[in-house]
Structure formats: C-alpha cells, structure tokens
Design a protein around this motif. Structure first.
Motif, PDB file in Angstrom:
ATOM      1  N   ARG A 135      53.294 -39.948 -15.110  1.00  0.00           N
ATOM      2  CA  ARG A 135      51.701 -40.864 -15.006  1.00  0.00           C
ATOM      3  C   ARG A 135      51.849 -41.953 -14.593  1.00  0.00           C
ATOM      4  O   ARG A 135      51.189 -42.606 -14.589  1.00  0.00           O
ATOM      5  CB  ARG A 135      50.831 -40.545 -16.298  1.00  0.00           C
ATOM      6  CG  ARG A 135      50.304 -38.828 -15.859  1.00  0.00           C
ATOM      7  CD  ARG A 135      49.622 -38.815 -17.143  1.00  0.00           C
ATOM      8  NE  ARG A 135      48.929 -36.951 -17.421  1.00  0.00           N
ATOM      9  CZ  ARG A 135      48.081 -35.977 -18.071  1.00  0.00           C
ATOM     10  NH1 ARG A 135      47.668 -36.742 -18.880  1.00  0.00           N
ATOM     11  NH2 ARG A 135      47.674 -35.522 -17.629  1.00  0.00           N
ATOM     12  N   GLU A 136      52.611 -42.445 -15.302  1.00  0.00           N
ATOM     13  CA  GLU A 136      52.855 -43.910 -15.675  1.00  0.00           C
ATOM     14  C   GLU A 136      53.366 -44.442 -14.073  1.00  0.00           C
ATOM     15  O   GLU A 136      53.058 -45.621 -13.250  1.00  0.00           O
ATOM     16  CB  GLU A 136      54.171 -44.627 -16.495  1.00  0.00           C
ATOM     17  CG  GLU A 136      53.576 -44.805 -18.149  1.00  0.00           C
ATOM     18  CD  GLU A 136      51.870 -45.047 -17.525  1.00  0.00           C
ATOM     19  OE1 GLU A 136      52.232 -46.675 -17.521  1.00  0.00           O
ATOM     20  OE2 GLU A 136      51.377 -45.160 -18.320  1.00  0.00           O
ATOM     21  N   ARG A 153      45.415 -43.893 -15.116  1.00  0.00           N
ATOM     22  CA  ARG A 153      45.550 -43.126 -15.777  1.00  0.00           C
ATOM     23  C   ARG A 153      44.373 -42.576 -16.324  1.00  0.00           C
ATOM     24  O   ARG A 153      44.873 -41.416 -17.201  1.00  0.00           O
ATOM     25  CB  ARG A 153      46.068 -44.333 -16.766  1.00  0.00           C
ATOM     26  CG  ARG A 153      47.555 -45.110 -16.442  1.00  0.00           C
ATOM     27  CD  ARG A 153      47.522 -45.961 -17.524  1.00  0.00           C
ATOM     28  NE  ARG A 153      48.775 -47.084 -16.952  1.00  0.00           N
ATOM     29  CZ  ARG A 153      48.683 -48.027 -16.308  1.00  0.00           C
ATOM     30  NH1 ARG A 153      47.765 -48.450 -16.584  1.00  0.00           N
ATOM     31  NH2 ARG A 153      49.666 -48.597 -16.427  1.00  0.00           N
TER      32      ARG A 153
END
Length: 212
Positions: A135-136, A153
């Motif tokens: 996700r980052e 996010r």
C-alpha cells in the motif's frame, strides 16, 4: 463515444494493448470525443493479498513451463513490447494480488486521473520493477500521477472500491471475456486482446459509423 477497457496491471499484453489502442486513437478523427473508462480484471483474484510471488515460478506452475520456456516467452514479450516503445524488465520480477492496485484506479477514475495512474502503475511494474502490491508503494506511485497519497491510504484501508473491482470482474465475465485486455466500444463492439493498431483503427471507425 465511450470505450471501456478491462485489464490487469500485471498483464504484459495489457500494457502493449494500451499503447496500440492509443496509437489508433491518435489518428482517429473523433478522438476528442472519446471517453475511456479503465475497468478492473483480476487474472488471479484468489492470490493472497499483501504477498508477492516469484513471477517465473508462477508461470512455471500455471502453464507447466520449464525455465527455458519462461525465458523464451519473456524474451518474445520483451521484443513485442519494445516495438511499442516499452522497455520491459521481466527477469526477476514478482507478481501478486492486484485488488489494491485496481482500487487505486477506481479512486483515480473518480478524481479524473485514471489514465495517468494506470500508466504509472504499468511503468512501475513492467519497466521499473517497483512494487504495485504494497500500500505504501501504491500511495507513492499514485501521488506521482496526481492523487493525494492520504486519500489512497484511506481508500485501501477501508476497501472502499473492493466491491467495484469485483463488479468489474463479474461484468467482464458476463460479456464473455476470459482474458485481457478486452475493449468494448460504445457498449456494442468488442475487441479482445492486444490487437494490431489497424484493428483498433477499424473498430473505432466502425463504432463511429454505427453511432452515425
């Protein structure tokens, strides 16, 4: 005219198909009136989310290929991509579940930057070998394409677009698409696969004629 494009970010033919369609669109007289909708298709939706797997091993298990067969297929794919101006780096790559990547594309569609985000994710995966699975990394890549990383996010944390991704998959299968890329022009004319540029040009002309 509206063009719906089903694709998966980990599909090498989908990036090639995107380029070929773009070349056809560039010479189409009605290009300024064409609306492109990027839709989700997961080649392996059962793959565990948040994990990555060696791409070579996946191909060997899926198709029963030997190491040499994978190398030959990758060399051929790299050559095909190069003809479209894409410098694929397939050796040593990983793959995984693309649910989160597709959710980012749905967010991007709402914000009007879907094509830029799809392009960024393809380039990250096939050319830069950057992750499109954690996700980052997705937040950082999406930010480069015009999205707010905090929004990315939040959407991923809450699975805001998971149902939309699933619905896209279901619609593709209902239309008879078992693979991607899959193009539907004006809800009537379907084109399956990364066809040559002239095929896309003919499809655009046919859809325009049918509309007229």
């Amino acid at each position: 005219m509206r063009v719906d494009i089903w694709s998966d970010i980990v599909c090498p033919w989908c990036y090639v198909g995107k380029r070929r369609f773009e070349k056809a669109l560039a010479t189409f007289d009605g290009r300024d009136t064409v609306e492109i909708i990027h839709r989700s298709f997961q080649l392996d939706p059962r793959s565990p989310r948040g994990q990555t797997f060696d791409r070579k091993q996946m191909l060997q298990q899926k198709y029963g290929w030997s190491t040499i067969q994978v190398q030959q297929a990758d060399a051929q794919m790299t050559q095909i991509a190069a003809a479209e101006g894409l410098d694929y780096k397939l050796t040593g790559g990983v793959t995984g579940n693309t649910m989160d990547a597709h959710q980012v594309v749905h967010l991007a569609r709402e914000r009007g930057v879907a094509d830029a985000v799809v392009e960024r994710l393809y380039r990250a995966h096939f050319i830069e070998q950057r992750s499109i699975f954690d996700r980052e990394s997705l937040a950082a890549l999406a930010a480069e394409a015009g999205l707010d990383p905090a929004d990315v996010r939040d959407a991923l944390e809450r699975d805001v677009y998971a149902a939309a991704v699933t619905a896209d998959n279901a619609q593709a299968h209902s239309l008879g698409a078992n693979g991607v890329p899959f193009f539907v022009l004006d809800n009537t004319l379907g084109v399956s696969g990364a066809q040559p540029v002239d095929v896309f040009s003919q499809a655009l002309a046919q859809a325009a004629a049918d509309r007229a």
